[in-house]
Write a protein that holds these residues in place. Structure first.
Motif, PDB file in Angstrom:
ATOM      1  N   SER A   1       1.007  -1.439  -0.149  1.00  0.00           N
ATOM      2  CA  SER A   1       0.532  -0.348   0.064  1.00  0.00           C
ATOM      3  C   SER A   1       0.436   0.940   0.116  1.00  0.00           C
ATOM      4  CB  SER A   1      -1.162   0.060   1.158  1.00  0.00           C
ATOM      5  OG  SER A   1      -0.331  -0.037   2.121  1.00  0.00           O
ATOM      6  N   LEU A   2       2.495   1.743   0.529  1.00  0.00           N
ATOM      7  CA  LEU A   2       3.029   1.839   0.552  1.00  0.00           C
ATOM      8  C   LEU A   2       3.614   2.832  -1.025  1.00  0.00           C
ATOM      9  CD1 LEU A   2       4.383   1.915   4.108  1.00  0.00           C
ATOM     10  CD2 LEU A   2       2.246   3.421   3.071  1.00  0.00           C
ATOM     11  N   ARG A   3       3.797   1.318  -2.240  1.00  0.00           N
ATOM     12  CA  ARG A   3       4.584   1.631  -2.652  1.00  0.00           C
ATOM     13  C   ARG A   3       4.574   2.949  -4.413  1.00  0.00           C
ATOM     14  NH1 ARG A   3       4.543  -3.645  -6.618  1.00  0.00           N
ATOM     15  NH2 ARG A   3       5.163  -4.585  -4.327  1.00  0.00           N
ATOM     16  N   GLY A   4       5.874   3.561  -4.254  1.00  0.00           N
ATOM     17  CA  GLY A   4       5.698   5.060  -4.916  1.00  0.00           C
ATOM     18  C   GLY A   4       5.026   6.000  -3.753  1.00  0.00           C
ATOM     19  N   LYS A   5       5.395   6.168  -2.700  1.00  0.00           N
ATOM     20  CA  LYS A   5       4.617   7.198  -1.569  1.00  0.00           C
ATOM     21  C   LYS A   5       5.835   7.770  -1.273  1.00  0.00           C
ATOM     22  CE  LYS A   5      -0.065   5.590  -1.942  1.00  0.00           C
ATOM     23  NZ  LYS A   5      -1.264   5.434  -0.795  1.00  0.00           N
ATOM     24  N   ARG A   6       6.343   8.360  -0.587  1.00  0.00           N
ATOM     25  CA  ARG A   6       7.532   8.889   0.158  1.00  0.00           C
ATOM     26  C   ARG A   6       6.789   8.878   1.676  1.00  0.00           C
ATOM     27  NH1 ARG A   6      10.390  13.133  -1.295  1.00  0.00           N
ATOM     28  NH2 ARG A   6      12.031  13.581   0.009  1.00  0.00           N
ATOM     29  N   ILE A   7       7.807   8.063   1.942  1.00  0.00           N
ATOM     30  CA  ILE A   7       7.318   7.247   3.898  1.00  0.00           C
ATOM     31  C   ILE A   7       8.815   7.682   4.540  1.00  0.00           C
ATOM     32  CG2 ILE A   7       6.640   4.995   2.797  1.00  0.00           C
ATOM     33  CD1 ILE A   7       8.828   3.601   3.195  1.00  0.00           C
ATOM     34  N   GLN A   8       9.112   7.302   5.666  1.00  0.00           N
ATOM     35  CA  GLN A   8      10.051   7.723   6.398  1.00  0.00           C
ATOM     36  C   GLN A   8      10.201   6.608   7.698  1.00  0.00           C
ATOM     37  OE1 GLN A   8       9.294  10.399  10.180  1.00  0.00           O
ATOM     38  NE2 GLN A   8      11.338  10.751  10.192  1.00  0.00           N
ATOM     39  N   ILE A   9      11.841   5.979   7.424  1.00  0.00           N
ATOM     40  CA  ILE A   9      12.324   4.212   7.919  1.00  0.00           C
ATOM     41  C   ILE A   9      13.754   5.632   9.145  1.00  0.00           C
ATOM     42  CG2 ILE A   9      14.070   2.864   7.291  1.00  0.00           C
ATOM     43  CD1 ILE A   9      12.954   3.438   4.402  1.00  0.00           C
ATOM     44  N   ARG A  10      12.679   4.825  10.088  1.00  0.00           N
ATOM     45  CA  ARG A  10      13.393   4.593  11.657  1.00  0.00           C
ATOM     46  C   ARG A  10      14.152   3.712  11.522  1.00  0.00           C
ATOM     47  NH1 ARG A  10       8.674   7.878  14.803  1.00  0.00           N
ATOM     48  NH2 ARG A  10       8.156   9.581  12.777  1.00  0.00           N
ATOM     49  N   TYR A  11      15.874   3.868  12.343  1.00  0.00           N
ATOM     50  CA  TYR A  11      15.972   2.436  12.936  1.00  0.00           C
ATOM     51  C   TYR A  11      17.223   3.027  13.509  1.00  0.00           C
ATOM     52  CZ  TYR A  11      19.438   4.182   8.854  1.00  0.00           C
ATOM     53  OH  TYR A  11      20.373   4.162   8.395  1.00  0.00           O
ATOM     54  N   ASN A  12      18.222   2.420  14.307  1.00  0.00           N
ATOM     55  CA  ASN A  12      19.168   2.520  15.492  1.00  0.00           C
ATOM     56  C   ASN A  12      20.206   1.843  13.903  1.00  0.00           C
ATOM     57  OD1 ASN A  12      21.250   2.324  16.710  1.00  0.00           O
ATOM     58  ND2 ASN A  12      20.246   1.090  18.244  1.00  0.00           N
ATOM     59  N   PRO A  13      21.310   2.189  14.134  1.00  0.00           N
ATOM     60  CA  PRO A  13      22.264   1.935  12.730  1.00  0.00           C
ATOM     61  C   PRO A  13      23.159   1.007  13.878  1.00  0.00           C
ATOM     62  CG  PRO A  13      23.092   4.061  13.523  1.00  0.00           C
ATOM     63  CD  PRO A  13      21.736   4.479  14.169  1.00  0.00           C
ATOM     64  N   PHE A  14      23.119   0.902  15.011  1.00  0.00           N
ATOM     65  CA  PHE A  14      23.314  -0.571  15.523  1.00  0.00           C
ATOM     66  C   PHE A  14      23.012  -1.444  15.694  1.00  0.00           C
ATOM     67  CE2 PHE A  14      25.467   3.582  16.280  1.00  0.00           C
ATOM     68  CZ  PHE A  14      26.609   3.508  15.836  1.00  0.00           C
ATOM     69  N   ASP A  15      21.604  -1.353  15.368  1.00  0.00           N
ATOM     70  CA  ASP A  15      20.670  -2.523  16.129  1.00  0.00           C
ATOM     71  C   ASP A  15      20.102  -2.350  14.816  1.00  0.00           C
ATOM     72  OD1 ASP A  15      19.343  -4.741  17.131  1.00  0.00           O
ATOM     73  OD2 ASP A  15      18.492  -2.988  18.255  1.00  0.00           O
ATOM     74  N   LEU A  16      20.471  -3.227  13.957  1.00  0.00           N
ATOM     75  CA  LEU A  16      19.344  -3.817  12.140  1.00  0.00           C
ATOM     76  C   LEU A  16      18.324  -4.013  12.774  1.00  0.00           C
ATOM     77  CD1 LEU A  16      21.492  -2.865  10.154  1.00  0.00           C
ATOM     78  CD2 LEU A  16      20.082  -1.324  10.718  1.00  0.00           C
ATOM     79  N   SER A  17      17.914  -5.226  13.739  1.00  0.00           N
ATOM     80  CA  SER A  17      16.920  -5.480  14.406  1.00  0.00           C
ATOM     81  C   SER A  17      15.447  -4.683  13.931  1.00  0.00           C
ATOM     82  CB  SER A  17      16.632  -6.570  15.493  1.00  0.00           C
ATOM     83  OG  SER A  17      17.273  -5.597  16.418  1.00  0.00           O
ATOM     84  N   THR A  18      15.185  -3.934  14.092  1.00  0.00           N
ATOM     85  CA  THR A  18      13.571  -3.522  14.577  1.00  0.00           C
ATOM     86  C   THR A  18      14.027  -1.990  13.071  1.00  0.00           C
ATOM     87  OG1 THR A  18      13.494  -4.396  16.612  1.00  0.00           O
ATOM     88  CG2 THR A  18      12.206  -2.273  15.112  1.00  0.00           C
ATOM     89  N   ILE A  19      13.376  -2.620  11.729  1.00  0.00           N
ATOM     90  CA  ILE A  19      13.261  -1.041  11.558  1.00  0.00           C
ATOM     91  C   ILE A  19      12.017  -0.845  10.688  1.00  0.00           C
ATOM     92  CG2 ILE A  19      13.859  -0.266   9.568  1.00  0.00           C
ATOM     93  CD1 ILE A  19      15.945  -2.697   8.650  1.00  0.00           C
ATOM     94  N   GLN A  20      11.780   0.499  11.601  1.00  0.00           N
ATOM     95  CA  GLN A  20      10.460   0.786  11.388  1.00  0.00           C
ATOM     96  C   GLN A  20       9.850   1.734  10.462  1.00  0.00           C
ATOM     97  OE1 GLN A  20      10.237   3.335  15.490  1.00  0.00           O
ATOM     98  NE2 GLN A  20       9.875   1.735  16.332  1.00  0.00           N
ATOM     99  N   ILE A  21       8.537   1.634   9.646  1.00  0.00           N
ATOM    100  CA  ILE A  21       8.047   2.447   8.833  1.00  0.00           C
ATOM    101  C   ILE A  21       7.267   3.346   9.371  1.00  0.00           C
ATOM    102  CG2 ILE A  21       7.007   2.067   6.001  1.00  0.00           C
ATOM    103  CD1 ILE A  21       9.800   1.033   6.372  1.00  0.00           C
ATOM    104  N   TRP A  22       7.288   5.098   8.988  1.00  0.00           N
ATOM    105  CA  TRP A  22       6.462   5.740   8.774  1.00  0.00           C
ATOM    106  C   TRP A  22       5.499   6.418   7.982  1.00  0.00           C
ATOM    107  CZ3 TRP A  22       4.810   6.938  14.526  1.00  0.00           C
ATOM    108  CH2 TRP A  22       5.724   5.979  15.606  1.00  0.00           C
ATOM    109  N   LYS A  23       4.683   6.597   8.248  1.00  0.00           N
ATOM    110  CA  LYS A  23       4.268   8.021   6.906  1.00  0.00           C
ATOM    111  C   LYS A  23       2.742   8.546   7.427  1.00  0.00           C
ATOM    112  CE  LYS A  23       1.978   8.082   2.508  1.00  0.00           C
ATOM    113  NZ  LYS A  23       1.826   9.419   2.527  1.00  0.00           N
ATOM    114  N   ASP A  24       2.790   9.826   7.611  1.00  0.00           N
ATOM    115  CA  ASP A  24       2.351  11.091   8.369  1.00  0.00           C
ATOM    116  C   ASP A  24       1.886  10.506   9.469  1.00  0.00           C
ATOM    117  OD1 ASP A  24       2.061  12.175   5.318  1.00  0.00           O
ATOM    118  OD2 ASP A  24       0.581  10.155   4.536  1.00  0.00           O
ATOM    119  N   ASP A  25       2.918  10.699  10.361  1.00  0.00           N
ATOM    120  CA  ASP A  25       2.255  10.314  11.812  1.00  0.00           C
ATOM    121  C   ASP A  25       2.135   8.848  11.874  1.00  0.00           C
ATOM    122  OD1 ASP A  25       4.862  12.251  12.431  1.00  0.00           O
ATOM    123  OD2 ASP A  25       2.614  14.009  12.541  1.00  0.00           O
ATOM    124  N   GLU A  26       2.046   7.915  10.805  1.00  0.00           N
ATOM    125  CA  GLU A  26       1.600   6.455  10.767  1.00  0.00           C
ATOM    126  C   GLU A  26       2.970   5.572  10.923  1.00  0.00           C
ATOM    127  OE1 GLU A  26      -2.294   3.931   9.271  1.00  0.00           O
ATOM    128  OE2 GLU A  26      -1.774   5.563   8.605  1.00  0.00           O
TER     129      GLU A  26
END
Length: 92
Positions: A1-26
């Motif tokens: 559903s997010l394909r082609g849309k502008r998203i924000q990726i949040r992660y800890n560069p020292f621990d890549l076990s969790t990579i969060q995907i955010w769009k419009d504060d959701e």
């Protein structure tokens, strides 16, 4: 559903076990790491064939190495331990 849309990726560069995907504060489902495989082509030769060195090159390199060793021996000369012992004992 997010394909082609502008998203924000949040992660800890020292621990890549969790990579969060955010769009419009959701927050959306966490990203899953891609599983990468070595690609191979059926028409390409196996890697084992590439490890072999042609016999002509190998023998040429061996000859070059022998020639270089001979030149070093000529420059350095040979060591005679008998003569070395004579020099140390004063020629006795």
């Amino acid at each position: 559903s997010l394909r082609g849309k502008r998203i924000q990726i949040r992660y800890n560069p020292f621990d890549l076990s969790t990579i969060q995907i955010w769009k419009d504060d959701e927050r959306f489902d966490d990203a899953k790491p891609a599983v990468l495989h070595n690609q191979s082509h059926s028409k390409l030769p196996d890697d084992a064939d590439h490890d072999r060195t042609p016999a002509g090159v190998s023998s040429f390199l061996e000859q070059l190495k022998k020639q270089q060793e001979e030149e070093k021996r000529k420059q350095v000369g040979t060591t005679s331990f008998a003569r070395l012992k004579e020099k140390q004992t004063g020629g006795e």
